[in-house]
Design an enzyme around this catalytic site. Structure first.
Site, mmCIF file in Angstrom:
data_model
loop_
_atom_site.group_PDB
_atom_site.id
_atom_site.type_symbol
_atom_site.label_atom_id
_atom_site.label_comp_id
_atom_site.label_asym_id
_atom_site.label_seq_id
_atom_site.Cartn_x
_atom_site.Cartn_y
_atom_site.Cartn_z
ATOM 1 C CD GLU A 124 -20.551 8.853 32.159
ATOM 2 O OE1 GLU A 124 -19.756 9.422 32.172
ATOM 3 O OE2 GLU A 124 -20.265 7.776 31.709
ATOM 4 C CD GLU A 184 -21.514 7.536 27.046
ATOM 5 O OE1 GLU A 184 -20.456 6.949 26.928
ATOM 6 O OE2 GLU A 184 -22.141 8.228 26.878
HETATM 7 C C1 BGC Z 1 -19.431 9.938 27.964
HETATM 8 C C2 BGC Z 1 -18.287 10.177 27.221
HETATM 9 C C3 BGC Z 1 -17.373 10.228 26.843
HETATM 10 C C4 BGC Z 1 -17.135 8.521 27.304
HETATM 11 C C5 BGC Z 1 -15.250 8.173 27.246
HETATM 12 C C6 BGC Z 1 -18.326 8.803 29.015
HETATM 13 O O1 BGC Z 1 -18.155 9.366 30.046
HETATM 14 O O2 BGC Z 1 -20.826 9.927 28.825
HETATM 15 O O3 BGC Z 1 -19.021 11.393 26.993
HETATM 16 O O4 BGC Z 1 -16.928 10.222 25.460
HETATM 17 O O5 BGC Z 1 -16.882 8.186 28.612
HETATM 18 O O6 BGC Z 1 -14.817 8.651 27.911
#
Ligand code: BGC
Length: 458
Positions: free
Chosen positions: A166, A358
């Site tokens: 990111e 993610e």
């Molecule tokens: C990040 C994580 C974070 C997650 C939830 C993402 O933007 O890569 O490190 O914990 O979001 O906020």
């Protein structure tokens, strides 16, 4: 009830990040990172929480890998703490840090879990911030040396690499929120440009490394962007927000160029120097093998007046919209947005290979029955987002894998331990790990390579 089956070699995984889980912040020669520094600064992190211990994964990695094994996890995305390998960012390698990751990787492989490494998930060595962080080209050179070391050392066993997590967040995001002191969007954009160069040079370094038979990509946080009204002003605002949040990072890594409309806006407002042709050449020659996509929520956009179009932050609608659902983070839950996003990237970027690196939800997680956290909202979230992903695959999007954020509750950056995203619950006093209902659900899904969706509706 409908069974949604995923393609044969679809990859199911979980993701974590070094600072959020490891702890052992100053053990075995590790240097200070900017997050150690931030969390040791009073008032910066909610409740004064720190990642000093976090989940203590540094000492409990074997137990955590066993948890993954029991869950049936096929691939594990984790990040390397740069200051564990090079305590001040460069110079002499810290062998104890290297040995920790050797042990993690070897144990993953013994348990038939594929290691997927993120080189940088925000924990920059503090010594490099002291010389200007990502604004300084010297940090780019240092990153490429660090990356090359990792490729050559771990590359015999690791076949999937992610250069950055990111970039939008730790450049434009951090700088415009004043994380480093002075608030400066201009510095953020300059830092982002340097990160894109660091990325391209790392891709190049990987392809010239000792074991270049794997894949290399980047992880971007991407958003579907929707106007609040059908006015032409809102349409323009949507294009700007999409440009700043999505295209500014997608175009360099997938097309080797910058979006000209956004470049024009930035050059005008921030009086930035033009991008040198040699930088563009570097980008063009080092496109990614796959796109890692982090996705949580949509962005809604509204412009009050033509003048507000130059104030990018003012275009984002932060108030909750009646009738819409929100997570514990205050983020809108809108699974159709994932379908829109995947379809759009597929179409606009010539069908890239995509991994969702993610996706997940922060919930209250305070109802525990018979020792199991009743996180029904999380299961519901995952189901609906995976249904949207499944629909996109059926349409032809080359989505190859999915990583839940996250394996276990951890240090959620500025929120400290107050937000829980894990499939596994962590008691931050005893460090005990407990399965949540979603962990059982995900285990089942992996076993069947699919899941029963309650309704045919998206
Ligand atoms: C990040 C994580 C974070 C997650 C939830 C993402 O933007 O890569 O490190 O914990 O979001 O906020």
């Amino acid at each position: 009830m409908k069974f949604l089956k995923f393609p044969e070699n679809f990859t199911w995984g979980v993701a974590t990040a070094s600072y959020q889980i490891e702890g052992a912040w100053n053990e075995d020669g590790k240097g200070e990172s900017i997050w150690d520094r931030a969390s040791h600064t009073p008032g910066k992190i909610k409740n004064g929480d720190t990642g000093d211990i976090a989940c203590d994964h540094y000492h409990r990695y074997e137990e955590d890998i066993q948890l993954m094994k029991e869950l049936g996890i096929q691939a594990y995305r984790f990040s390397i703490s740069w200051p564990r390998i090079f305590p001040t960012g460069k110079g002499k390698v810290n062998q104890k840090g290297v040995s920790f990751y050797d042990k993690v990787i070897n144990s993953l492989l013994e348990n038939e879990i594929e290691p997927v490494i993120t080189l940088f998930h925000w924990d920059l060595p503090a010594a490099l911030q002291d010389i200007g962080g990502w604004e300084n080209k010297e940090v780019v050179n240092t990153y490429v040396e660090y990356a090359s070391y990792l490729f050559n050392h771990f590359g015999d066993r690791v076949k999937m690499w992610i250069t950055f997590n990111e970039p939008m967040v730790f450049t434009i995001g951090f700088y415009s929120e004043g994380f480093f002191g002075e608030t400066s969007v201009r510095s953020g954009v300059l830092a982002a440009r340097n990160v894109n160069i660091a990325h391209a040079r790392a891709v190049n370094a990987y392809r010239n490394s000792l074991h270049a038979d794997g894949k290399i990509g980047i992880t971007l946080d991407l958003f579907p962007v929707y106007p609040m009204t059908t006015s032409s002003l809102d349409k323009t605002a949507t294009q700007i927000i999409d440009g700043v949040f999505n295209r500014l990072f997608l175009d360099p890594v997938l097309k080797g160029e910058y979006p000209s409309d956004i470049l024009r806006i930035f050059t005008g407002i921030l009086s930035l120097p033009p991008i040198p042709e040699q930088d563009l050449k570097l980008l063009r020659e080092n496109l990614i093998d796959f796109l890692g996509m982090n996705h949580y929520r949509p962005l809604r956009v509204h412009a009050d007046s033509p003048k507000s179009l130059t104030d990018i932050n003012s275009l984002l609608v932060n108030d909750r919209i009646e009738g819409h659902t929100y997570s514990e983070m205050g983020w809108e839950v809108y699974p159709d947005g994932l379908y829109d996003l995947l379809s759009r990237i597929d179409k606009d970027y010539d069908h890239p290979l995509i991994y969702i690196t993610e996706n997940g939800m922060a919930c209250k997680d305070d109802v525990i029955i018979d020792g199991i956290v009743q996180d029904n909202d999380r299961i519901d979230y995952l189901k609906h987002y995976l249904e949207a992903a499944h629909r996109a695959i059926n349409k032809g999007v080359k989505l190859k894998g999915y990583f839940v954020w996250t394996l276990m509750d951890n240090f959620e950056w500025l929120h400290g331990f107050s937000k829980r995203f894990g499939l596994i619950r962590v008691d931050f006093t005893t460090l005990e790990r407990t399965w949540k209902k979603s962990a059982y659900w995900y285990r089942d899904l992996i076993k069947k390579n699919g899941f029963y969706h309650d309704s045919d509706e998206p």
